[in-house]
Design a protein around this motif. Structure first.
Motif, PDB file in Angstrom:
ATOM      1  N   LEU A  62       0.753  -1.108  -0.080  1.00 42.14           N
ATOM      2  CA  LEU A  62      -0.031   0.002   0.005  1.00 42.14           C
ATOM      3  C   LEU A  62       0.922   1.282  -0.118  1.00 42.14           C
ATOM      4  CD1 LEU A  62      -2.775  -1.029   2.567  1.00 42.14           C
ATOM      5  CD2 LEU A  62      -2.875  -1.070   0.236  1.00 42.14           C
ATOM      6  N   ALA A  63       2.075   0.978  -0.549  1.00 41.91           N
ATOM      7  CA  ALA A  63       2.863   2.252  -0.470  1.00 41.91           C
ATOM      8  C   ALA A  63       2.370   3.556  -1.458  1.00 41.91           C
ATOM      9  CB  ALA A  63       4.346   1.894  -0.966  1.00 41.91           C
ATOM     10  N   GLY A  64       2.257   4.664  -0.901  1.00 41.01           N
ATOM     11  CA  GLY A  64       1.792   5.679  -1.586  1.00 41.01           C
ATOM     12  C   GLY A  64       0.143   5.747  -1.612  1.00 41.01           C
ATOM     13  N   ALA A  65      -0.462   4.980  -0.620  1.00 39.65           N
ATOM     14  CA  ALA A  65      -1.963   4.872  -0.504  1.00 39.65           C
ATOM     15  C   ALA A  65      -2.500   6.320  -0.191  1.00 39.65           C
ATOM     16  CB  ALA A  65      -2.317   3.791   0.388  1.00 39.65           C
ATOM     17  N   ASP A  66      -3.711   6.884  -0.663  1.00 42.60           N
ATOM     18  CA  ASP A  66      -4.200   8.018  -0.333  1.00 42.60           C
ATOM     19  C   ASP A  66      -5.159   7.582   0.825  1.00 42.60           C
ATOM     20  OD1 ASP A  66      -5.370  10.409   0.013  1.00 42.60           O
ATOM     21  OD2 ASP A  66      -6.081  10.666  -2.077  1.00 42.60           O
ATOM     22  N   LEU A  67      -4.738   7.852   2.039  1.00 44.88           N
ATOM     23  CA  LEU A  67      -5.540   7.634   3.128  1.00 44.88           C
ATOM     24  C   LEU A  67      -5.670   8.904   4.163  1.00 44.88           C
ATOM     25  CD1 LEU A  67      -3.888   4.280   4.201  1.00 44.88           C
ATOM     26  CD2 LEU A  67      -6.165   4.488   3.187  1.00 44.88           C
ATOM     27  N   ALA A  68      -5.848  10.305   3.449  1.00 50.12           N
ATOM     28  CA  ALA A  68      -6.058  11.330   4.288  1.00 50.12           C
ATOM     29  C   ALA A  68      -7.127  11.338   4.898  1.00 50.12           C
ATOM     30  CB  ALA A  68      -5.641  12.634   3.334  1.00 50.12           C
ATOM     31  N   HIS A  69      -7.277  11.660   6.124  1.00 45.98           N
ATOM     32  CA  HIS A  69      -8.342  11.744   7.011  1.00 45.98           C
ATOM     33  C   HIS A  69      -9.216  10.595   7.143  1.00 45.98           C
ATOM     34  CE1 HIS A  69      -7.701  16.346   6.771  1.00 45.98           C
ATOM     35  NE2 HIS A  69      -7.793  16.232   5.466  1.00 45.98           N
ATOM     36  N   ALA A  70      -8.554   9.151   6.825  1.00 45.72           N
ATOM     37  CA  ALA A  70      -9.241   8.160   7.080  1.00 45.72           C
ATOM     38  C   ALA A  70      -9.545   7.844   8.459  1.00 45.72           C
ATOM     39  CB  ALA A  70      -8.285   7.133   6.340  1.00 45.72           C
ATOM     40  N   ASP A  71     -10.457   6.973   8.610  1.00 49.27           N
ATOM     41  CA  ASP A  71     -10.643   6.599  10.255  1.00 49.27           C
ATOM     42  C   ASP A  71     -10.274   5.019  10.222  1.00 49.27           C
ATOM     43  OD1 ASP A  71     -11.514   5.763  12.555  1.00 49.27           O
ATOM     44  OD2 ASP A  71     -13.654   6.456  12.451  1.00 49.27           O
TER      45      ASP A  71
END
Length: 247
Positions: free
Chosen positions: A35-44
């Protein structure tokens, strides 16, 4: 429902029929998905199992990671500004080069974690366990480490200006060449620390234990040492202005 995990460039990294994003990340981790580079901004991601997960370079800004298990996970160069990770387990995790500005790590376990070169400006890690962690060259201006365990940490060449270590355990830490200007270490245990060539201008070490520290070449101008234990200091201070080091 189908939950997708996307790369910051929009590529699909993983999808799964689950109810929560945290569950999808846990499954991806268990299956060894990169999951390198995953977009998890503001994820719970609260309570998720991220053990061994690869999130190097991921965008986790503002994510909620309280209580996650991220043992031996890879967050190298990740963007983790404003993350909330209270009580999280980052034992043996790689956070080298990660940006953790204003992150909240109160009560987290970072034992043996690698944070070399990380940015911790304004971060909070009160009552955290950072024993034997590598924080060499970190930028931790105004960070809070009150009552934390930093025994045997490598803090060499770190910017710890205005950081608060009050009540913390810093026994046998390497603080050589660190910048500790206007820092607070009131009541801290700093026994046998390497403070050689550190800039400790205006530091407050009142009631701290500095027994047997190596202070050779350290700048101690304007330091507050009321009630501090300075028995057995090794080496000699240097001074910018040629005056006495204490007040």
């Amino acid at each position: 429902m189908t939950i997708q995990i996307l790369h910051v460039d929009g590529r699909l990294l993983f999808d799964s029929e689950v109810d929560h994003l945290g569950e999808a990340v846990s499954i991806a981790s268990e299956e060894g998905v990169d999951l390198a580079g995953a977009d998890l901004a503001h994820a719970d991601l609260r309570g998720a199992n991220l053990e061994d997960v690869s999130l190097a370079g991921a965008d986790l800004r503002g994510a909620r990671m309280d209580g996650v298990n991220a043992e031996e996970a890879d967050f190298g160069d990740a963007r983790m500004d404003d993350v909330s990770a209270r009580g999280a387990n980052f034992e043996n995790a790689n956070l080298a080069g990660a940006s953790l500005e204003r992150a909240v790590l109160d009560g987290a376990n970072l034992e043996h974690a690698d944070l070399e070169g990380a940015i911790l400006e304004g971060a909070r890690a009160a009552r955290a366990n950072l024993e034997r962690a590598c924080l060499a060259r970190v930028r931790a201006h105004a960070a809070v480490f009150t009552r934390s365990n930093l025994e045997r940490c490598d803090l060499s060449d770190a910017d710890l200006s205005q950081a608060d270590f009050s009540g913390a355990n810093l026994e046998k830490c390497d603080l050589s060449n660190a910048r500790l200007t206007s820092a607070r270490a009131v009541g801290a245990n700093m026994e046998r620390c390497d403070l050689s060539d550190a800039d400790m201008t205006d530091i407050d070490v009142s009631e701290a234990n500095l027994e047997r520290c190596d202070i050779d070449g350290a700048i101690f101008d304007g330091a507050k040492t009321d009630g501090a234990n300075i028995e057995g200091l090794r080496g000699e201070f240097r001074s910018r202005g040629g005056g006495g080091p204490y007040r």
